[in-house]
Enzyme design. Structure first.
Site, mmCIF file in Angstrom:
data_model
loop_
_atom_site.group_PDB
_atom_site.id
_atom_site.type_symbol
_atom_site.label_atom_id
_atom_site.label_comp_id
_atom_site.label_asym_id
_atom_site.label_seq_id
_atom_site.Cartn_x
_atom_site.Cartn_y
_atom_site.Cartn_z
ATOM 1 N N LYS A 210 -5.123 -92.117 28.744
ATOM 2 C CA LYS A 210 -3.882 -92.119 29.518
ATOM 3 C C LYS A 210 -3.226 -93.488 29.370
ATOM 4 O O LYS A 210 -3.815 -94.511 29.712
ATOM 5 C CB LYS A 210 -4.168 -91.818 30.988
ATOM 6 C CG LYS A 210 -2.902 -91.901 31.836
ATOM 7 C CD LYS A 210 -3.100 -91.401 33.246
ATOM 8 C CE LYS A 210 -1.829 -91.594 34.055
ATOM 9 N NZ LYS A 210 -1.931 -91.081 35.418
ATOM 10 N N ARG A 220 7.120 -90.015 39.273
ATOM 11 C CA ARG A 220 6.966 -90.936 40.407
ATOM 12 C C ARG A 220 8.085 -90.720 41.421
ATOM 13 O O ARG A 220 7.894 -90.949 42.614
ATOM 14 C CB ARG A 220 6.897 -92.380 39.906
ATOM 15 C CG ARG A 220 5.605 -92.625 39.111
ATOM 16 C CD ARG A 220 5.552 -94.006 38.487
ATOM 17 N NE ARG A 220 4.365 -94.154 37.636
ATOM 18 C CZ ARG A 220 4.163 -95.181 36.826
ATOM 19 N NH1 ARG A 220 5.053 -96.164 36.757
ATOM 20 N NH2 ARG A 220 3.072 -95.235 36.096
ATOM 21 N N LYS A 232 0.833 -100.642 35.874
ATOM 22 C CA LYS A 232 -0.510 -100.062 35.808
ATOM 23 C C LYS A 232 -1.263 -100.487 34.543
ATOM 24 O O LYS A 232 -2.213 -99.837 34.133
ATOM 25 C CB LYS A 232 -0.408 -98.537 35.925
ATOM 26 C CG LYS A 232 0.195 -98.078 37.260
ATOM 27 C CD LYS A 232 0.033 -96.571 37.462
ATOM 28 C CE LYS A 232 0.475 -96.148 38.868
ATOM 29 N NZ LYS A 232 0.199 -94.720 39.135
ATOM 30 N N GLU A 248 -12.413 -93.976 24.841
ATOM 31 C CA GLU A 248 -12.338 -93.479 26.224
ATOM 32 C C GLU A 248 -12.695 -91.987 26.289
ATOM 33 O O GLU A 248 -13.396 -91.545 27.193
ATOM 34 C CB GLU A 248 -10.930 -93.695 26.792
ATOM 35 C CG GLU A 248 -10.562 -95.148 27.046
ATOM 36 C CD GLU A 248 -11.203 -95.724 28.315
ATOM 37 O OE1 GLU A 248 -11.942 -94.990 29.006
ATOM 38 O OE2 GLU A 248 -10.968 -96.903 28.605
ATOM 39 N N LYS A 263 -2.443 -88.342 27.219
ATOM 40 C CA LYS A 263 -1.223 -88.359 28.020
ATOM 41 C C LYS A 263 -0.504 -89.678 27.858
ATOM 42 O O LYS A 263 -1.152 -90.717 27.927
ATOM 43 C CB LYS A 263 -1.627 -88.162 29.488
ATOM 44 C CG LYS A 263 -0.496 -88.264 30.464
ATOM 45 C CD LYS A 263 -1.039 -88.182 31.869
ATOM 46 C CE LYS A 263 0.099 -88.345 32.837
ATOM 47 N NZ LYS A 263 -0.316 -88.345 34.204
ATOM 48 N N SER A 289 6.575 -85.840 32.570
ATOM 49 C CA SER A 289 7.886 -85.670 33.209
ATOM 50 C C SER A 289 9.035 -86.268 32.391
ATOM 51 O O SER A 289 10.099 -85.663 32.281
ATOM 52 C CB SER A 289 7.854 -86.282 34.607
ATOM 53 O OG SER A 289 7.497 -87.648 34.553
ATOM 54 N N TYR A 328 5.731 -78.965 32.207
ATOM 55 C CA TYR A 328 6.707 -78.444 33.170
ATOM 56 C C TYR A 328 7.509 -77.299 32.554
ATOM 57 O O TYR A 328 8.275 -76.650 33.238
ATOM 58 C CB TYR A 328 7.623 -79.581 33.643
ATOM 59 C CG TYR A 328 6.819 -80.724 34.235
ATOM 60 C CD1 TYR A 328 6.276 -80.609 35.512
ATOM 61 C CD2 TYR A 328 6.539 -81.875 33.501
ATOM 62 C CE1 TYR A 328 5.488 -81.618 36.041
ATOM 63 C CE2 TYR A 328 5.754 -82.888 34.025
ATOM 64 C CZ TYR A 328 5.227 -82.752 35.296
ATOM 65 O OH TYR A 328 4.437 -83.748 35.812
HETATM 66 C C1 PBG Z 1 -0.966 -90.488 38.843
HETATM 67 C C2 PBG Z 1 -0.364 -89.562 37.866
HETATM 68 C C3 PBG Z 1 0.817 -89.831 37.147
HETATM 69 C C4 PBG Z 1 1.092 -88.682 36.417
HETATM 70 C C5 PBG Z 1 0.070 -87.763 36.674
HETATM 71 N N1 PBG Z 1 -0.819 -88.333 37.565
HETATM 72 C C6 PBG Z 1 1.716 -91.007 37.173
HETATM 73 C C7 PBG Z 1 1.153 -92.344 37.006
HETATM 74 O O1 PBG Z 1 0.077 -92.553 36.443
HETATM 75 O O2 PBG Z 1 1.824 -93.269 37.474
HETATM 76 C C8 PBG Z 1 2.304 -88.523 35.551
HETATM 77 C C9 PBG Z 1 2.726 -87.150 35.185
HETATM 78 C C10 PBG Z 1 4.091 -87.041 34.621
HETATM 79 O O3 PBG Z 1 4.815 -88.021 34.372
HETATM 80 O O4 PBG Z 1 4.495 -85.890 34.395
HETATM 81 N N2 PBG Z 1 -2.282 -90.765 38.853
#
Ligand code: PBG
Length: 340
Positions: A210, A220, A232, A248, A263, A289, A328
């Site tokens: 990720k 968010r 992050k 990982e 992701k 998203s 989505y």
């Molecule tokens: C949070 C989480 C995130 C997403 C899924 N779980 C956002 C982040 O890590 O800040 C993002 C999913 C998306 O953008 O569709 N743990």
């Protein structure tokens, strides 16, 4: 995957005009017959957003045609997803500000929104595979995926909370937990905690590779979970790395992950391929998203054909090596596949 070397093809068949690649593209039937990859509705995992309250459905401004539902309305939506052939949902809960703190206390509430949502979906739709997001950020007053101390995101202390969260979701009846936090060692800790609590068959889909991505922006907004300070990057991965993603994913597989995930999706097709070739568990991808928002926004402007751009992106994930796709577009794409 081993592709036939071109020199061998030349030796066997000679060259143009005898070889004409266009023969296999002459008609839709021909193209369908020789297509190497196919999408099916069972490939999709539909992310769903749930919020407190009754009888409400709110569009997420940065995610056109995507909604946050109160639990009663979400059940109707899950019914529709089932109707079009989708078999799994991934739940995200929006937590009111007054329930957020540094330790994610609300995440462990047996009557919390997440727990109630899991039980309600399992009761009404026993065949739907229910997955839950396991991460502290929607519950954190700092919007981070772990406990914060002096500006640092603590690892081991956060892992303890995450393992308890997984057990709490299992008690509510979840089929698979999906940790999205990127703390070290959390998969092993969760597997152990789940087993010790008697949940040997509760699965883990690990967000393994990720990345610290700007493509999470609209999500968010949906959960009001943007980090309150900093970013992050001390836990999510650096977009410049691919070997680290393999590392990982392999670690998560060894720690007991049943499925590993890459992701975001579109900017990381090479990572999907690399991970697929280096693990033996199924690989999922999260078409996030921001990727959804890009296609929706450009289509709204008339700059892209929405359905074509969507299907091209989705089959691209299969081509890259993904077995499952969290997207989505799950419902919209399923409707289209059902027409074909
Ligand atoms: C949070 C989480 C995130 C997403 C899924 N779980 C956002 C982040 O890590 O800040 C993002 C999913 C998306 O953008 O569709 N743990």
């Amino acid at each position: 995957m081993q592709y036939a070397p071109t020199d061998k093809i030349e030796m066997t068949y000679g060259q143009f005009p005898y070889i004409r690649g266009r023969r296999l593209r002459t008609s839709a039937s021909m193209r369908n017959m020789v297509a190497e990859h196919h999408l099916k509705t069972a490939d999709f995992i539909a992310p769903v957003f749930v919020m407190e309250g009754e009888n409400k459905k709110l569009e997420i401004p940065s995610m056109p045609d995507y909604y946050r539902y109160t639990l009663d309305r979400l059940l109707d939506e899950v019914g529709e997803l089932q109707e079009v052939g989708i078999r799994s949902v991934l739940i995200f809960a929006k937590v009111p500000d007054e329930k957020k703190d540094n330790k994610g206390t609300e995440a462990l509430n047996p009557d919390g929104l997440m727990q109630r949502t899991v039980s309600a979906i399992k009761e009404e739709f026993p065949e739907i595979l229910v997955m839950t997001d396991v991460a502290m950020d929607p519950y954190s007053s700092y919007g981070h995926d772990g406990i914060v101390k002096d500006g640092e995101i603590l690892n081991d202390e956060s892992v303890e909370v995450l393992a308890k969260m997984a057990v709490s979701h299992a008690e509510a009846g979840v089929d698979m937990v999906a940790p999205s936090d990127m703390m070290d060692g959390r998969i092993g800790a969760m597997r152990k905690a789940l087993d010790e609590a008697g949940f040997k068959h509760t699965g883990i889909m690990a967000y393994s590779a990720k990345y610290a991505s700007s493509y999470y922006g609209p999500f968010r907004d949906a959960l009001d979970s943007a980090p309150g300070f900093g970013d992050k990057k001390t836990y999510q991965m650096d977009p410049r790395n691919v070997k680290e993603g393999i590392k990982e994913a392999r670690l998560d597989e060894q720690e007991g992950a049943d499925i590993v995930m890459v992701k975001p999706g579109l900017p990381y097709m090479d990572v999907i391929r690399a991970v697929k070739e280096n693990v033996s568990v199924p690989v999922s991808v999260y078409n996030v998203s921001g990727e959804y928002a890009m296609i929706k926004a450009a289509s709204a402007k008339g700059w892209l054909n929405e359905e074509e751009a969507m299907m091209e992106a989705l089959v691209g994930f299969k081509r890259a090596g993904a077995d499952l796709i969290a997207t989505y577009f799950a419902k919209q794409a399923s409707k289209l596949l059902n027409k074909q």
